[in-house]
Design an enzyme around this catalytic site. Structure first.
Site, PDB file in Angstrom:
ATOM      1  CG  ASP A   1      -1.732   1.136   1.325  1.00  0.00           C
ATOM      2  OD1 ASP A   1      -2.120   1.421   0.348  1.00  0.00           O
ATOM      3  OD2 ASP A   1      -1.891   1.568   2.452  1.00  0.00           O
TER       4      ASP A   1
ATOM      5  CG  ASP B   1      -1.676   1.875   6.896  1.00  0.00           C
ATOM      6  OD1 ASP B   1      -2.260   1.581   5.531  1.00  0.00           O
ATOM      7  OD2 ASP B   1      -1.696   2.725   7.232  1.00  0.00           O
TER       8      ASP B   1
ATOM      9  CB  THR C   1      -1.894   6.475   2.572  1.00  0.00           C
ATOM     10  OG1 THR C   1      -1.912   7.152   1.228  1.00  0.00           O
ATOM     11  CG2 THR C   1      -1.892   7.550   3.604  1.00  0.00           C
TER      12      THR C   1
END
Length: 800
Positions: free
Chosen positions: A488, A688, A490
């Site tokens: 991912d 996350d 961000t």
């Protein structure tokens, strides 16, 4: 009414059956699922959470939380019932319904389910040491007990050994001190004493044959008992061997075998204890006392008496007793014990603080949110210990080999006895028996049994020291096979702390008016991007009101009502969903901003785009070096992000990512994982957020950032506490080192056994005259175990 609950610690179909059985006492309609770990209860009235928790506690270490659906589509979990949170769990805690059997023993692997035993005779299935119910897994009682047994047997074995070694001829000086017959009987008494000291291991051998769950104690017991009984027969009937120059008595071998075997068990227990200490020492660092504020008055109480929502005062230099939220004051907190980061972290009002962390400079007040076994430290210990008990594919292979190994060795021993005792013209029954006993002893699969679990335990402990929490041992093995890392953006590659650089007005509204509108839209959210808007308004002293008429559209943005008008804040997908067109002029302006690696959100009112929000999220400083390392290992890196393609490609080019797939929704990330897996590649997914959870669960190895969502961490197999992307590199280095260590251990174990069995069976006798006496075989057997344990302990010195 229908109520949903999250069930914690439910990991398998057996757990699912236990949870269902417990909850069915409250309602006729109960549905329990493993993926996700939830229960749905349909009942006429609301059932108190405490009652449900009490019922679950009778079935195991399960906890329950009610799931509440919010108006904006998000979900909230209730607190765990208080009495459950105060219970102290160990990684190998027995089922709750067995607590009244304090003093009994059970297998920590639960090989026979809830079955208990009267004494620590070892698990009849796996041969593992049993755990005492009501005992403390973190103390050194077992290590001290084995140390005591070793020294007791050593004290007895040394004189027996001396008598046997120096008494091989009838004119030895030994017999001038001790008459020959008395010396033989002293050896018998010594060997019998050592067998009594190690009687539990004889019981294990007997149980292994009785249940046909053959393990290392099977061969030790069979070899030692055969040597002991044969020697006893010779001692009682010495005239049967009157022609022999020296009576074939092997009492010293029996004593040495058991003494060395107890030494091996002691060394193994010490190795496991060192592994546990890497993590369990954290629990000892939690203070015993805490200062609780009651009506403004400070009262010192025991930590176990703290309740959720209690106000706690933490003074400079004190350790934080439970997890909580800062309610007053600000300070710097040293979280090195949990994250591995040496620098203190600034904490202010509404920031989370964790038990075991150290307050470095100023007093502050906090509200307790997680206590007892629900604290982060307790969950870390639980997770790591469970992982150390789980088995990897290579370990299951070693276990399977051991299952076939014992009967094969027994067959080789029988063939050895028959050949040298009856078929060979040069030797005798005595020679055959001696060689057969040596085969049984040298072939003990102790080292084979230790080869994998000791290395895995050391590796998991080492990972915990660096803030790398490994939930399943199998992920430690799979990680080193990774050839694709999907990540991912961000919060994973970037800091996850976006800031609103500017808002560009496109209509008559001013910048201040747009900031006020966007802050109002984000006022009810704690999402990092939402906080970027509200923080910008606060910095500019722009007053805005809370707005609850806002809906979150996953992967697209938010929309709501302000002053009777529809307001949209998000990406192009959100605009398309609401049939809002974007002019080419605006698109060119957006692309130019995105080419610098920044993110752009559109601000639209009704059908008009009124502004652009420019958001910047800085890259983590260790990302580029980690990407370079992964490339050096021929690992492909793919970025999956919900961000716009221009932004994503700009960042990818900056740090050297191979492929980019932008504007991905959760289902898109999941599909990408599945498509790459179809190519036969091993995938490690790093993420996350909640939107990463399906992909983390589907990947071969899911790695979640510790700063990310609880859901992402639940589905991941590995959690990085300090959220540093460089820990992906460290995790792969750790995995590679542990697997290399395991292969070395297996080599040691097999090479010792193959060569030892061949020599003991007399295969090289005609060519070299080489044989192994039972005592030398016992020494070689112990040496193989010591080699494996010593090699595994090298992981403790590994620098990641």
């Amino acid at each position: 009414m229908k109520t949903r609950y999250k069930i914690n610690e439910m990991t398998c179909s057996g757990c699912q059956a236990k949870v269902t059985d417990a909850l069915q006492t409250f309602a006729d309609k109960v549905t329990v699922s493993l993926h996700p770990t939830e229960a749905v209860i349909e009942s006429d009235k609301k059932i108190p959470l405490e009652e449900l928790q009490h019922a679950l506690s009778q079935k195991g270490s399960y906890t329950i939380q009610e799931i509440t659906e919010n108006a904006d589509g998000t979900e909230t979990l209730s607190e765990i019932a208080h009495h459950a949170a105060h219970a102290h769990h160990n990684h190998n805690e027995p089922p709750k319904q067995l607590e009244h059997l304090a003093g009994k023993y059970y297998c920590p692997m639960l090989c026979e389910g809830d079955k208990v035993y009267d004494s620590n005779v070892g698990c009849p299935v796996c041969g593992m040491d049993l755990v005492r119910i009501g005992g403390n897994s973190s103390d050194n009682k077992e290590v001290h007990h084995l140390k005591k047994l070793f020294y007791q047997s050593l004290v007895v074995t040394i004189p027996v050994f001396i008598i046997a070694m120096f008494g091989m001829s009838h004119d030895s000086f030994i017999y001038k001190i001790i008459p020959y017959n008395i010396a033989l009987w002293l050896q018998f008494i010594g060997a019998t004493t050592v067998l009594y000291i190690g009687r539990n291991y004889l019981k294990r051998a007997w149980i292994s044959f009785k249940t046909w769950h053959l393990n290392m104690f099977s061969l030790i017991g069979l070899g030692a008992v055969a040597a002991y009984l044969f020697s006893l027969f010779v001692l009682i009937n010495p005239h049967a061997f009157h022609a022999a120059e020296h009576l074939p008595i092997y009492f010293e071998s029996v004593a040495v075998i058991f003494t060395l075997m107890i030494l091996g068990q002691w060394l193994e227990a010490r190795a496991h204890q060192k592994t546990k200490s890497s993590v369990e020492h954290l629990l000892n660092l939690i203070p015993q006392k805490a200062t609780v504020l009651v009506n403004g008055n400070a009262t010192e109480i025991d930590v176990e008496h703290i309740q959720v929502n209690d106000e706690i005062l933490v003074k400079p230099g004190e350790k934080i007793p439970v997890d909580g939220i800062v309610t007053s004051g600000q300070t710097s907190i040293n979280e090195a014990l949990l994250t591995g980061e040496p620098l203190p972290v600034l904490k202010k009002t509404n920031d989370e603080v964790l038990a075991g962390s150290i307050n470095t400079n100023q007093s502050f007040q906090m509200k307790a949110t997680r206590i007892g076994v629900t604290t982060t430290i307790a969950q870390i210990v639980e997770m790591v210990n469970k992982a150390s008990l789980s088995r990897t594919p290579i370990q299951r292979l070693a276990d399977k080999i051991s299952g076939y190994f014992v009967p094969i060795v027994v067959a080789i021993a029988l063939i050895t006895f028959v050949y040298w005792g009856f078929l060979s013209t040069e030797t005798s029954l005595l020679f055959g028996l001696q060689n057969a006993i040596a085969v049984l002893i040298i072939a003990c699969p102790c080292a084979l049994g230790l080869a994998t679990p000791v290395s895995i335990s050391m590796g998991i402990g080492k990972g915990a020291e660096y803030g790398i929490l490994i939930k399943k041992a199998e992920s430690l093995e799979a990680l080193q096979k990774t050839n694709v890392v999907i990540t991912d953006k961000t919060g994973t590659l970037t800091e996850g702390k976006p800031s609103l650089e500017e808002i560009i007005p496109l209509k008559d509204l001013s910048e201040e008016a747009l900031i006020k509108i966007t802050a109002q839209m984000n006022s009810g959210s704690e999402h990092p991007i939402a906080k970027a808007f509200t923080d910008k308004a606060k910095t500019m002293n722009i007053v805005f009101q809370s707005n609850k008429m806002v809906a979150n559209i996953p992967g697209k943005g938010i929309q709501g009502m302000i002053n009777g008008k529809k307001v949209f804040l998000g990406n192009e997908a959100l605009l398309k969903q609401n049939n809002i067109g974007v002019s080419q002029t605006i698109l060119h302006q957006v692309e130019e901003i995105q080419s610098s690696g920044k993110t752009v959100s559109y601000v639209a009112i009704d059908k008009d785009i009124v502004g652009l929000a420019v958001i910047h999220d800085a890259l983590k400083p260790d990302v580029k070096a980690t990407i370079d390392f992964l490339h050096s290992k021929n690992i492909e890196i793919i970025m999956l992000t919900g961000d716009h393609a221009h932004t994503a490609h700009a960042i990818a080019k900056q740090i050297g990512i191979d492929k980019v797939f932008a504007q991905q929704l959760p289902e898109g990330k999941l599909s990408m994982i599945e498509s790459v897996q179809k190519e036969g590649k091993t995938i490690t997914m790093v993420g996350d957020g909640i939107n990463d959870a399906p992909a983390l669960a589907k990947a071969d190895i899911g790695i979640a950032m510790g700063s990310g969502s609880d859901l992402a961490q639940d589905f991941a197999k590995i959690t990085l506490l300090n959220s540093s992307f460089s820990n992906v590199k460290k995790a792969i280095v750790l995995s590679t080192s542990v697997m290399k260590n395991i292969k070395q251990n297996l080599f040691f174990a097999f090479i010792y056994n193959i060569i030892g069995i061949a020599v003991a069976a007399g295969i090289f006798y005609y060519a070299t005259g080489m044989l192994l006496s039972p005592m030398i075989a016992a020494f070689a057997m112990c040496l193989s175990s010591v080699s494996v344990i010593t090699n595994a302990l090298r992981i403790k010195q590994l620098k990641l």
